[in-house]
Design a protein around this motif. Structure first.
Motif, PDB file in Angstrom:
ATOM      1  N   GLU A   6       0.834  -1.210   0.000  1.00 14.33           N
ATOM      2  CA  GLU A   6       0.000   0.000   0.000  1.00 14.33           C
ATOM      3  C   GLU A   6       0.866   1.257   0.000  1.00 14.33           C
ATOM      4  OE1 GLU A   6      -3.563   2.066   2.667  1.00 14.33           O
ATOM      5  OE2 GLU A   6      -2.703   0.127   3.229  1.00 14.33           O
ATOM      6  N   PHE A   7       1.953   1.244   0.780  1.00  9.43           N
ATOM      7  CA  PHE A   7       2.867   2.390   0.789  1.00  9.43           C
ATOM      8  C   PHE A   7       3.604   2.526  -0.545  1.00  9.43           C
ATOM      9  CE2 PHE A   7       2.444   1.525   5.362  1.00  9.43           C
ATOM     10  CZ  PHE A   7       2.130   2.797   5.815  1.00  9.43           C
ATOM     11  N   GLN A   8       3.941   1.393  -1.163  1.00  6.56           N
ATOM     12  CA  GLN A   8       4.578   1.458  -2.468  1.00  6.56           C
ATOM     13  C   GLN A   8       3.671   2.108  -3.509  1.00  6.56           C
ATOM     14  OE1 GLN A   8       6.177  -2.323  -3.708  1.00  6.56           O
ATOM     15  NE2 GLN A   8       6.998  -2.802  -1.675  1.00  6.56           N
ATOM     16  N   LYS A   9       2.388   1.776  -3.479  1.00  3.06           N
ATOM     17  CA  LYS A   9       1.457   2.386  -4.425  1.00  3.06           C
ATOM     18  C   LYS A   9       1.309   3.880  -4.162  1.00  3.06           C
ATOM     19  CE  LYS A   9      -1.294  -1.787  -5.207  1.00  3.06           C
ATOM     20  NZ  LYS A   9      -2.634  -2.435  -5.072  1.00  3.06           N
ATOM     21  N   LEU A  10       1.264   4.269  -2.886  1.00  5.07           N
ATOM     22  CA  LEU A  10       1.164   5.694  -2.573  1.00  5.07           C
ATOM     23  C   LEU A  10       2.414   6.442  -3.021  1.00  5.07           C
ATOM     24  CD1 LEU A  10      -0.422   5.536   1.014  1.00  5.07           C
ATOM     25  CD2 LEU A  10      -1.506   6.336  -1.080  1.00  5.07           C
ATOM     26  N   TRP A  11       3.569   5.831  -2.825  1.00  5.49           N
ATOM     27  CA  TRP A  11       4.838   6.470  -3.234  1.00  5.49           C
ATOM     28  C   TRP A  11       4.888   6.677  -4.746  1.00  5.49           C
ATOM     29  CZ3 TRP A  11       9.070   8.646  -1.049  1.00  5.49           C
ATOM     30  CH2 TRP A  11      10.205   8.768  -1.852  1.00  5.49           C
ATOM     31  N   ARG A  12       4.460   5.666  -5.492  1.00  2.00           N
ATOM     32  CA  ARG A  12       4.526   5.752  -6.953  1.00  2.00           C
ATOM     33  C   ARG A  12       3.416   6.610  -7.544  1.00  2.00           C
ATOM     34  NH1 ARG A  12       5.445  -0.713  -7.058  1.00  2.00           N
ATOM     35  NH2 ARG A  12       7.684  -0.714  -6.593  1.00  2.00           N
ATOM     36  N   SER A  13       2.371   6.874  -6.774  1.00  2.00           N
ATOM     37  CA  SER A  13       1.242   7.647  -7.316  1.00  2.00           C
ATOM     38  C   SER A  13       1.455   9.148  -7.217  1.00  2.00           C
ATOM     39  CB  SER A  13      -0.042   7.274  -6.579  1.00  2.00           C
ATOM     40  OG  SER A  13       0.053   7.634  -5.200  1.00  2.00           O
ATOM     41  N   VAL A  14       2.494   9.591  -6.510  1.00  2.00           N
ATOM     42  CA  VAL A  14       2.738  11.027  -6.332  1.00  2.00           C
ATOM     43  C   VAL A  14       3.706  11.493  -7.417  1.00  2.00           C
ATOM     44  CG1 VAL A  14       3.588  12.816  -4.788  1.00  2.00           C
ATOM     45  CG2 VAL A  14       2.355  10.846  -3.858  1.00  2.00           C
ATOM     46  N   PRO A  15       3.248  12.303  -8.382  1.00  2.85           N
ATOM     47  CA  PRO A  15       4.153  12.803  -9.425  1.00  2.85           C
ATOM     48  C   PRO A  15       4.920  14.034  -8.939  1.00  2.85           C
ATOM     49  CG  PRO A  15       1.922  13.507  -9.902  1.00  2.85           C
ATOM     50  CD  PRO A  15       1.850  12.686  -8.638  1.00  2.85           C
ATOM     51  N   VAL A  16       6.222  13.983  -9.005  1.00  2.00           N
ATOM     52  CA  VAL A  16       7.059  15.109  -8.572  1.00  2.00           C
ATOM     53  C   VAL A  16       8.040  15.533  -9.664  1.00  2.00           C
ATOM     54  CG1 VAL A  16       6.907  14.559  -6.114  1.00  2.00           C
ATOM     55  CG2 VAL A  16       8.682  13.491  -7.503  1.00  2.00           C
ATOM     56  N   ASP A  17       7.773  15.125 -10.897  1.00  2.00           N
ATOM     57  CA  ASP A  17       8.707  15.449 -11.978  1.00  2.00           C
ATOM     58  C   ASP A  17       8.759  16.941 -12.258  1.00  2.00           C
ATOM     59  OD1 ASP A  17       9.229  12.789 -12.192  1.00  2.00           O
ATOM     60  OD2 ASP A  17       7.814  12.449 -13.835  1.00  2.00           O
ATOM     61  N   SER A  18       7.589  17.605 -12.231  1.00  3.05           N
ATOM     62  CA  SER A  18       7.515  19.028 -12.573  1.00  3.05           C
ATOM     63  C   SER A  18       7.435  19.926 -11.352  1.00  3.05           C
ATOM     64  CB  SER A  18       6.303  19.282 -13.476  1.00  3.05           C
ATOM     65  OG  SER A  18       5.105  18.900 -12.803  1.00  3.05           O
ATOM     66  N   ILE A  19       7.799  19.426 -10.177  1.00  7.04           N
ATOM     67  CA  ILE A  19       7.706  20.204  -8.931  1.00  7.04           C
ATOM     68  C   ILE A  19       9.114  20.424  -8.403  1.00  7.04           C
ATOM     69  CG2 ILE A  19       6.750  20.292  -6.611  1.00  7.04           C
ATOM     70  CD1 ILE A  19       4.566  18.405  -7.498  1.00  7.04           C
ATOM     71  N   ASP A  20       9.441  21.683  -8.107  1.00 12.01           N
ATOM     72  CA  ASP A  20      10.753  21.973  -7.547  1.00 12.01           C
ATOM     73  C   ASP A  20      10.706  21.908  -6.034  1.00 12.01           C
ATOM     74  OD1 ASP A  20       9.242  24.158  -7.012  1.00 12.01           O
ATOM     75  OD2 ASP A  20      10.430  25.582  -8.174  1.00 12.01           O
ATOM     76  N   GLU A  21      11.829  22.168  -5.379  1.00  5.29           N
ATOM     77  CA  GLU A  21      11.919  22.017  -3.924  1.00  5.29           C
ATOM     78  C   GLU A  21      11.059  23.036  -3.194  1.00  5.29           C
ATOM     79  OE1 GLU A  21      15.939  22.098  -2.728  1.00  5.29           O
ATOM     80  OE2 GLU A  21      16.502  20.247  -3.780  1.00  5.29           O
TER      81      GLU A  21
END
Length: 291
Positions: free
Chosen positions: A212-227
Motif C-alpha cells: 500500500e505504501f509502495q502504491k502511494l509512493w509511486r502515485s505522487v508525481p514530482v517530476d515538474s515540482i521543484d523544492e
C-alpha cells in the motif's frame, strides 16, 4: 567561245569566292573519345589508394617507420598488452625492451624508442613508471575480491554511487571469477547504453515495505515540482521536515562603524600613573570643557 558566257563565268567565280563556306566534320567515335579522356587524366595513385593511405606502388604511408601513425600504433599495442597482462595477474613492471619483445616490436628505430621513453609512456594516463620500468595503471588498482568489496562499501557510505564494470575488470585481476564468487554482495544495474554499474549490496538495508505504501509512493508525481513547491505543500500539510535543508539566509549586517565606535577601547600607556590620571572618555565635550 562566246565572250558573254566567259564574263558570266567570271562573275560566278567572284560570287562563290565572296560567300563563306562551313565545312561539316565527321563526329568522333565513342572509343576514340574515351581513350583521349583516359590519356588526359594523370594517374596519381587513384582515389581508393588515397583513402586507404596507399601510394601507387601499394605502400601504406601510415605504416612507415617515420610516420606518426606508425608511432601511435606501437604505443597502442604496448598499452593494450600491458592491460591484458595486468588483467591476467601479471602486475609487475617491465622494461621497455621486455615490452617490445613481448609485443614483437623489436624492429623499431632509435627515434621511436626515444619518443616512447621520454614522451609517450611518461604522459600516458594508463602507464605508471616504477623505477625506470613500466606497469599498467588502472583507474582502481584492486588486488582481490576483498579490495573490490571495500571499494564498493566506501562508495556506498560516502554516497559516491556505483562503479563501472569496465573499470573493475580493468583493475582487478581475474575480475569475472571474483565477481562470480561475491555475486550476492553486489548489485548489477544496466544503463540505457548497455553498460553495467556495480553497487554494494548492503543487506542491512533490505526490509520489506507494505504494498500500500509502495502504491502511494509511486502515485505522487514530482517530476515538474521543484523544492520550493514541495516545501510549501509540506507546510500546508503541517510537516516541517524541510525547514533546515535549504541555504540559510544571513541576517542583515549592522553598521560596522557604529559598532566599532561603541566597542572601541582606549589603551592607556601610563600605567604607573593609574592613581593620578583620570579617564574622561565617557564624558561629553561640554562636561569636559566645564571642568
Amino acid at each position: 567561245m562566246d565572250p558573254a558566257l566567259l564574263r558570266e563565268r567570271e562573275r560566278f567565280k567572284q560570287r562563290a569566292l565572296a560567300q563563306p563556306v562551313v565545312e561539316k566534320r565527321p563526329a568522333p567515335s565513342s572509343s576514340s573519345s574515351s581513350s583521349k579522356k583516359k590519356k588526359s587524366r594523370p594517374d596519381h595513385g587513384g582515389s581508393s589508394g588515397s583513402k586507404s593511405g596507399e601510394t601507387g606502388n601499394g605502400i601504406n604511408y601510415k605504416n612507415l617507420p617515420g610516420s606518426s601513425g606508425y608511432k601511435f600504433g606501437v604505443l597502442a599495442k604496448i598499452v593494450n598488452h600491458m592491460k591484458t597482462r595486468h588483467q591476467k595477474g601479471d602486475t609487475h613492471p617491465l622494461a621497455l625492451d621486455e615490452i617490445l619483445d613481448e609485443t614483437k616490436q623489436l624492429d623499431i628505430g632509435i627515434k621511436q624508442k626515444q619518443w616512447l621513453t621520454t614522451e609517450a609512456l611518461l604522459n600516458n594516463p594508463k602507464i605508471d613508471v616504477v623505477d625506470g620500468k613500466y606497469a599498467f595503471k588502472p583507474k582502481y588498482n584492486l588486488k582481490d575480491k576483498k579490495a573490490l568489496l571495500r571499494l564498493l562499501d566506501r562508495h556506498d557510505q560516502q554516497g559516491l554511487g556505483g562503479i563501472l564494470q569496465d573499470d573493475v575488470e580493468e583493475g582487478l585481476p581475474n575480475a569475472a571469477k571474483a565477481m562470480k564468487v561475491i555475486g550476492d554482495q553486489i548489485l548489477f544495474i544496466t544503463r540505457p547504453d548497455k553498460k553495467k554499474i556495480l553497487f554494494y549490496n548492503d543487506k542491512s538495508c533490505n526490509f520489506s515495505v507494505d504494498e500500500e505504501f509502495q502504491k502511494l509512493w509511486r502515485s505522487v508525481p514530482v517530476d515538474s515540482i521543484d523544492e520550493e513547491k514541495i516545501e510549501e505543500y509540506l507546510k500546508r500539510q503541517g510537516i516541517s521536515s524541510m525547514q533546515d535543508t535549504g541555504p540559510r539566509r544571513l541576517a542583515p549586517m549592522r553598521n560596522r562603524r557604529a559598532n566599532a565606535q561603541r566597542k572601541k577601547k582606549f589603551k592607556t600607556h601610563n600605567d604607573h600613573l593609574a592613581g593620578v590620571l583620570k579617564d574622561y572618555t565617557s564624558l561629553s565635550a561640554k562636561e569636559v570643557g566645564g571642568k
